[in-house]
Design an enzyme around this catalytic site. Structure first.
Site, mmCIF file in Angstrom:
data_model
loop_
_atom_site.group_PDB
_atom_site.id
_atom_site.type_symbol
_atom_site.label_atom_id
_atom_site.label_comp_id
_atom_site.label_asym_id
_atom_site.label_seq_id
_atom_site.Cartn_x
_atom_site.Cartn_y
_atom_site.Cartn_z
ATOM 1 N NE ARG A 26 -4.304 -2.079 0.899
ATOM 2 C CZ ARG A 26 -5.234 -2.416 1.651
ATOM 3 N NH1 ARG A 26 -5.655 -2.163 2.695
ATOM 4 N NH2 ARG A 26 -5.888 -3.377 1.112
ATOM 5 C CG ASP A 31 14.649 -18.179 16.959
ATOM 6 O OD1 ASP A 31 13.478 -18.263 17.113
ATOM 7 O OD2 ASP A 31 15.278 -18.964 16.110
ATOM 8 N NE ARG A 34 0.976 -35.276 36.632
ATOM 9 C CZ ARG A 34 0.035 -35.716 35.905
ATOM 10 N NH1 ARG A 34 -0.677 -35.063 34.985
ATOM 11 N NH2 ARG A 34 -0.506 -37.066 36.020
ATOM 12 C CE LYS A 39 6.901 -21.597 43.759
ATOM 13 N NZ LYS A 39 7.787 -20.953 43.106
HETATM 14 O O1 F6P Z 1 14.176 -19.255 13.327
HETATM 15 C C1 F6P Z 1 12.593 -19.660 13.748
HETATM 16 C C2 F6P Z 1 12.434 -20.855 14.127
HETATM 17 O O2 F6P Z 1 11.149 -21.283 14.826
HETATM 18 C C3 F6P Z 1 13.479 -21.385 15.178
HETATM 19 O O3 F6P Z 1 12.952 -21.031 16.800
HETATM 20 C C4 F6P Z 1 13.365 -23.079 15.255
HETATM 21 O O4 F6P Z 1 14.629 -23.520 15.723
HETATM 22 C C5 F6P Z 1 13.246 -23.046 13.738
HETATM 23 O O5 F6P Z 1 12.666 -22.125 13.062
HETATM 24 C C6 F6P Z 1 12.460 -24.304 13.418
HETATM 25 O O6 F6P Z 1 12.514 -24.573 11.769
HETATM 26 P P1 F6P Z 1 11.558 -25.273 10.901
HETATM 27 O O7 F6P Z 1 10.345 -24.410 10.790
HETATM 28 O O8 F6P Z 1 12.298 -25.563 9.652
HETATM 29 O O9 F6P Z 1 11.375 -26.677 11.839
#
Ligand code: F6P
Ligand code: ADP
Length: 318
Positions: free
Chosen positions: A24, A126, A161, A212
């Site tokens: 856009r 990440d 747990r 706890k």
């Molecule tokens: O980089 C993002 C991510 O979700 C990471 O946290 C994870 O290790 C990886 O990609 C998983 O990759 P894929 O989608 O190839 O399983």
């Protein structure tokens, strides 16, 4: 001018909102805009589609990426990268915006070094990319994890747990730290801080001695296998332990308002930078302001999660 946009690497909620903003803003500035399908894989294969105003209707609220995404081995090679540059030339594309994680930005940097005008936008749950407080998708992921932790706490406390919750983060503890804080985790296991299992078990036992009856241990996948942590805790405490690996559920679902806003701002700013003729930069957000970082720094500088927050989470879980 003719602009192209692609999403690459792991999908991140908010990628669609970002594409919408790019489309856009480009049309508003009278540019022609194309979507490259399936990241660098689609670029090499020659897959693209024209993106008009209507093509991004309703996508602001959806997770994933409607341009689809991929990981592409041939793009690691200089031949593959040159082929990508040639494809863009053949299409008459003046500039490319790459939305993705650090790997995708490395690919973008390679294209910039071959003379392509490229702007990068950080998108990865990440949140390990230097040059931005948050990458697109991180806020949604930590909200997803926090919601799961709330649910797990209900069942953990009912059955008295210990729950080990393995979260994503290929090499980073960012998700574990932020969601661990928000979900009230008793223990965090992250790659940035060496885990002393003896101390961890002793702490767990002390908290049980104080009354706890349940505990949530959040393990970043980049630090350890949840399965190994769960086994160690079970063996060394005798408590009843369950493991939950949240996996790709963390990466899906509608983006949060914060991710939609971030994605929209970064997308629109990337088009402005393209118009100004900038290249080889990534646009990010620091303390609420948009900033640019040379892609070389974005991919080579290290970004740690908020270790003060990790410390606070430990103090508050006393
Ligand atoms: O980089 C993002 C991510 O979700 C990471 O946290 C994870 O290790 C990886 O990609 C998983 O990759 P894929 O989608 O190839 O399983
Ligand atoms: P993310 O962008 O989410 O970090 P990856 O690390 O898997 O995901 O990278 C996505 C794609 O980016 C790779 O499959 C590859 O095509 C390209 N890429 C990654 N690293 C490089 C690199 N060093 N040089 C060129 N292209 C790269």
């Amino acid at each position: 001018m003719h602009l192209a946009v692609m999403t690459s690497g792991g999908d991140a909620p908010g990628m669609n909102a970002c594409i919408r903003a790019i489309v856009r803003q480009s049309i508003y500035m009278h540019h022609d805009v194309w979507g490259v399908l399936r990241g660098y894989d689609g670029l090499l294969a020659g897959h693209r589609r024209r993106l008009g105003l209507g093509s991004v209707a309703d996508v602001i609220k959806t997770g994933g990426t409607f341009l689809r995404t991929a990981r592409c081995l041939p793009f690691f090679t200089t031949e593959g990268q040159a082929q990508g540059r040639d494809r863009l030339r053949e299409w008459g594309i003046d500039g490319l915006i790459v939305i993705g994680g650090d790997g995708s930005l490395r690919g973008a940097l390679a294209l910039h070094q071959l003379g392509v005008q490229v702007i990068g936008i950080p998108a990865s749950i990440d949140n390990d990319i230097y040059g931005t407080d948050s990458a697109i998708g991180f806020d949604t992921a930590i909200n997803n994890v926090t919601q799961s932790m709330d649910k797990l706490r209900d069942t953990a406390s009912s059955h008295e747990r210990v729950f080990v919750v393995e979260v994503m983060g290929r090499e980073s503890g960012a998700i574990a730290v932020a969601a661990g804080m928000a979900g009230g985790a008793e223990t965090l296991v992250i790659p940035e801080v060496p885990t002393n299992y003896t101390t961890m078990i002793a702490r767990l036992k002390r908290s049980y001695a104080r009354g706890k009856r349940h505990s949530l241990i959040v393990v970043a996948e980049g630090a350890a296998h949840g399965e190994d942590v769960a086994r160690a805790v079970q063996e060394q405490t005798g408590y009843e332990v369950r493991l939950t690996v949240l996996g790709h559920t963390q990466r899906g679902g509608p983006p949060t308002a914060l991710d939609r806003i971030l994605a929209s701002r970064l997308g629109a700013e990337a088009v402005q930078l393209f118009q100004e003729g900038q290249s080889g930069v990534m646009v990010g957000s620091k303390c609420g302001s948009l900033i640019t970082t040379p892609m070389e720094d974005a991919v080579n500088q290290h970004k740690d999660p908020d270790l003060d927050l990790a410390h606070l989470a430990a103090v508050l879980a006393i």
